[in-house]
Design an enzyme around this catalytic site. Structure first.
Site, short mmCIF file in Angstrom:
data_model
loop_
_atom_site.label_atom_id
_atom_site.label_comp_id
_atom_site.label_asym_id
_atom_site.label_seq_id
_atom_site.Cartn_x
_atom_site.Cartn_y
_atom_site.Cartn_z
N SER A 44 0.70 -1.29 -0.11
CA SER A 44 -0.07 0.06 0.01
C SER A 44 0.90 1.24 -0.04
O SER A 44 0.41 2.25 -0.51
CB SER A 44 -1.02 -0.10 1.23
N HIS A 251 -0.70 5.65 6.77
CA HIS A 251 -0.37 5.79 5.41
C HIS A 251 0.04 7.11 5.15
O HIS A 251 -0.64 8.09 5.68
CB HIS A 251 -1.21 5.14 4.46
#
Length: 269
Positions: A44, A251
């Site tokens: 990711s 993230h």
């Protein structure tokens, strides 16, 4: 007078030849830069989760043009660009599902992988929802995995990459530290938990860098570019817990991709 004219003519011819060579060299350099075949692999952090603007055709992989591989490709116009990175990918997912575009013609490969193998999501869930003691214990469990099991898994995926793309320059990018210690956060995790999480990121990066070096790959350390932009810094390039979109928690934001990851790939590529 005649000698002077001959000398001037010779000088003009030499200058013209030099300019022609310079022009040819520049054209060759441009052609070389444009002739790069680039394949972007990984999890990711490479697909761009957290940056938004996801390509609907990528489904649950959540690839986005705001991710550092797509940004590099947009800026450098390679002759081909294959973007197979996928959210949630582990080393086994990379070898099983992402290596198709690699070939003897591949010039550049980038990858982030290993965080999911080490249980990144479960570590953060434990630390957010449970006690400090359980958080630290889960982190130590993940570090033990990094010491005992992850190196072999990285060897497998790195060997597979080299086998399919024997001439490629391979750039293995690491992970940022999540927290600025002593920063602006007044609620949430304890300082001990934040310090332990940062230490786990360093531990994972060190193991990854060693395996990359042993395979002749380049390791791209993103800790320096994210310094000053961690969670609790007041200028974060990382999402903290995002209850509206839990998958984006921890993230990089779009700024983290363009300011944290892209410069590292640019310098290493």
């Amino acid at each position: 007078m005649k000698t002077s004219r001959i000398a001037a003519l010779a000088s003009s011819l030499l200058i013209g030849a030099a300019l022609t060579l310079i022009g040819a060299g520049a054209a060759q350099a441009d052609s070389s830069a444009a002739a790069v075949d680039y394949v972007a692999l990984g999890d990711s952090y490479s697909s761009g989760v957290g940056a938004g603007g996801y390509d609907g055709s990528s489904g649950s992989c959540k690839r986005t043009p705001r991710a550092y591989p797509a940004l590099w490709a947009s800026a450098n116009s390679p002759s081909s660009f294959a973007f197979t990175a996928c959210s949630g990918a582990r080393t086994t997912d990379v070898t099983a599902n992402q290596l198709g575009p690699l070939s003897g013609a591949t010039d550049l490969v980038s990858i982030t992988v290993g965080g999911n193998d080490a249980g990144f999501a479960d570590v953060m869930t434990t630390c957010v929802l449970q006690s400090e003691a359980k958080c630290i214990a889960r982190i130590n469990q993940a570090k033990n995995y990094v010491d005992t099991t992850l190196p072999g898994r990285l060897d497998t995926v790195y060997s597979a990459i080299r086998g399919k793309a024997p001439s490629a320059r391979v750039v293995v990018l690491g992970y940022p530290r999540f927290y600025k210690l002593g920063g602006s956060c007044v609620v949430g995790l304890t300082e001990n938990e934040r310090r332990a999480i940062n230490g786990a990121a360093d531990h994972l990066n060190a193991a990854t860098a060693k395996r990359a070096a042993d395979h002749g790959f380049t390791f791209g350390d993103v800790v320096p570019t994210f310094t000053g932009h961690e969670i609790c810094s007041g200028s974060a390039w990382l999402h903290s817990v995002n209850w509206l979109n839990i998958g984006e928690s921890y993230h990089p934001t779009a700024n983290g991709q363009s300011g944290g990851y892209l410069p590292v790939l640019r310098s290493a590529a």
